[in-house]
Design an enzyme around this catalytic site. Structure first.
Site, PDB file in Angstrom:
ATOM      1  N   ASP A 176       0.815  -1.227   0.000  1.00 40.73           N
ATOM      2  CA  ASP A 176       0.000   0.000   0.000  1.00 40.73           C
ATOM      3  C   ASP A 176       0.843   1.270   0.000  1.00 40.73           C
ATOM      4  O   ASP A 176       0.562   2.223   0.734  1.00 40.73           O
ATOM      5  CB  ASP A 176      -0.960   0.007   1.195  1.00 40.73           C
ATOM      6  CG  ASP A 176      -1.999  -1.100   1.113  1.00 40.73           C
ATOM      7  OD1 ASP A 176      -2.655  -1.216   0.070  1.00 40.73           O
ATOM      8  OD2 ASP A 176      -2.142  -1.873   2.085  1.00 40.73           O
ATOM      9  N   LYS A 183      12.531   1.219 -12.659  1.00 35.85           N
ATOM     10  CA  LYS A 183      13.860   0.696 -12.340  1.00 35.85           C
ATOM     11  C   LYS A 183      14.854   1.266 -13.329  1.00 35.85           C
ATOM     12  O   LYS A 183      14.517   1.533 -14.486  1.00 35.85           O
ATOM     13  CB  LYS A 183      13.884  -0.834 -12.417  1.00 35.85           C
ATOM     14  CG  LYS A 183      14.934  -1.457 -11.522  1.00 35.85           C
ATOM     15  CD  LYS A 183      14.540  -1.358 -10.065  1.00 35.85           C
ATOM     16  CE  LYS A 183      15.483  -2.129  -9.169  1.00 35.85           C
ATOM     17  NZ  LYS A 183      15.009  -2.150  -7.769  1.00 35.85           N
TER      18      LYS A 183
END
Length: 558
Positions: A176, A183
């Site tokens: 959450d 990345k």
């Protein structure tokens, strides 16, 4: 598409036989047919057999394409949850329209949205020139900013950054954290460059990301990863704040994992390893799962092995050791060590800092063979992806595999572990401690105040007033004939009376996040009867959350 795959998968795989012999509470949790809603058992009927998702995949390689591997795990989760997503849609559309909507959103979630490929020159200290390659992948913008680390490695590729970016999307959803996944990687071996050259590479890479709109507090926020740390993050923050972010008061929120002096947060360095510990803790203390594995709850009598003695491996080892587990083996790229009587993490850390290797550590012997196959209760692969494969999975002796690294287990190995009744605590949950504390740091940078600064004194004074009130109430009731009635706090409460430090708040927030997420995964596993398949439970959990964001926000220009 996903429903068809799911129906095919539901046909021919029986749950592990060990599940049937578990304790009653364990059977209630894990012993039903995996992937179908819970129903009352029918006398005389055996659960229908099922195939594992990797059997349905066309790619049977022992060393699969990393991004395809993650997509395969996603497909498995999507096939399980599709019908439930259709059922939960509260619209006036027909069943077919609802299913088309669900499948459409699942197709939106799955692919990697953007991949930036860069090359730029640097002049090295000896006067020669070199062209550096780098990548930044943004998997999803369902939440912004995107979030994900920057690694320096010669193994960096487009496939790797896409896979890791997609894992970041699902990882953030599981815990959450309101980020999309991203990345980055720079294709170098940092050991071959001087500090001056690494600073040039880092700052130039930052500028290239900035020019293309791939970095910013509300756009894309990098973090440390393999072979990068506070130093590199400080260079990134300074470069961004001194150039494109010059007029942005939130400029230092463009990256996390910074030193404290540059807007970092206490507890970030150890966050991923501490998250690994909390993740293992939540499952190892769950009696129902431990009874399935034939183990007792708690760390007290457990042994563990760590593959990879970097940031994640070291801090995972420290926390497990502190809570009573015994480290019997540690593996690195240049070799492994073993001591059945236990290895002290602090002593090993000091030795490695002095010698640059764990080999030769006087209180352990060289381990011949693969440390992944060593005899232990808990195996923590904390190095790189695809370490546990079809080839070595049958020889793994651990009962719990705790994925400290990203993607250390291939689909074929995952299938074998399920068949062998080995519990895999998946990467997209277990190593989410880093991004969780990065989120705390990002919020700190946006708020421009450290955690607890506004409440330290107020909390301390309130605690003392509370104790004094109790003391005075007792004295009024019983009198002071025998003297005052001092209220003496316990040592634990005394530590808290002065008010929580930033590190205390970070550690508490991380522990709560990992506990809450573990409970969600357990409930999802029970809801869909997934047994020990915690990876699929985590993916289902992530897909449900990401789907909800897309569905409620709507899809623009369709």
């Amino acid at each position: 598409m996903y429903r068809c795959l799911g129906e095919a998968l539901l046909l021919s795989r029986a749950g592990p036989a060990a599940l049937g012999s578990a304790a009653a509470d364990s059977a209630a949790l894990l012993g039903r047919t995996r992937g179908q809603p819970a129903t009352a058992p029918q006398p005389g009927l055996a659960p229908p057999a099922r195939r594992h998702y990797s059997e349905a995949a066309a790619d049977r390689e022992d060393d699969p394409n990393f991004f395809k591997m993650v997509e395969g795990f996603f497909d498995r989760g999507a096939s399980i949850v599709e019908d439930k997503l259709v059922e939960d849609l509260k619209t006036r559309e027909s069943e077919e329209q609802k299913r088309n909507r669900v499948r459409g959103i699942l197709r939106i979630i799955k692919p990697c949205n953007h991949v930036l490929s860069l090359s730029f020159p640097i002049r090295r200290d000896d006067g020669s020139w070199e062209v550096i390659e780098g990548y930044r992948a943004q998997h999803s913008q369902h939440r912004t900013p995107c979030k994900g680390g920057i690694r320096y490695s010669t193994d960096v590729s487009v496939d790797e950054v896409k896979a890791l970016a997609s894992l970041m999307t699902y990882k953030c959803a599981v815990v959450d954290v309101p980020f999309g996944g991203a990345k980055a990687g720079v294709k170098i071996n940092p050991k071959n460059y001087t500090d001056n050259e690494l600073e040039k590479i880092t700052r130039r890479f930052t500028m290239e990301l900035a020019k293309k709109g791939f970095i910013g507090p509300g756009i894309d926020v990098p973090a440390p990863d393999m072979s990068t740390g506070e130093r590199e993050m400080s260079w990134i923050a300074d470069t961004y704040a001194s150039t494109i972010g010059h007029y942005d008061i939130n400029a230092h929120a463009c990256v996390t994992g910074k030193p404290i002096s540059q807007g970092g947060i206490h507890g970030r360095i150890s966050a991923t390893g501490r998250g690994v510990f909390h993740g293992i803790e939540n499952f190892i203390n769950e009696a129902s799962y431990m009874s399935i594995l034939g183990m007792t709850p708690g760390f007290g009598d457990k042994t563990f092995v760590v593959q990879g003695f970097g940031n994640v491996g070291l801090h995972s080892m420290r926390y497990l050791h502190r809570f009573g587990a015994k480290c019997v083996g540690v593996g690195e790229s240049d070799g492994s060590i073993w001591n059945p009587d236990g290895i002290d993490p602090k002593e090993l850390e000091d030795f490695k800092l002095q010698h640059g290797t764990i080999l030769g550590f006087p209180k352990a012997k060289i381990y011949e063979g693969s440390i992944l196959e060593a005899d232990c209760d808990i195996l923590i692969p904390a190095a790189s992806e695809k370490q546990l494969t079809k080839s070595n999975a049958p020889r793994v002796k651990a009962k719990i595999i705790a994925e400290g690294a990203n993607g250390p287990t291939t689909p074929e190995a995952d299938k074998i572990f399920l068949e062998r009744n080995i519990m895999v605590i998946p990467d997209l949950y277990l190593n989410a401690g880093g991004v969780t504390v990065s989120y705390f740091e990002w919020l700190k940078n946006l708020n421009h105040v450290s955690y607890g600064r506004l409440t330290f004194k107020y909390e301390r004074d309130s605690n003392y007033h509370l104790l004094m009130s109790v003391q005075e109430s007792l004295e009024r009731k019983f009198g002071k004939h025998g003297g005052t009635i001092p209220i003496v706090p316990t040592a634990e409460f005394q530590d808290r009376i002065s008010g929580a430090s930033e590190k205390d708040i970070v550690h508490s927030g991380l522990a709560y996040t990992m506990e809450r997420s573990a409970r969600q995964i357990m409930r999802t596993a029970m809801k869909y009867n997934l047994g020990l398949d915690l990876r699929t439970a985590a993916y289902v959990n992530a897909i449900e959350k990401v789907f909800k964001v897309y569905n409620e926000a709507g899809v623009t220009f369709t």
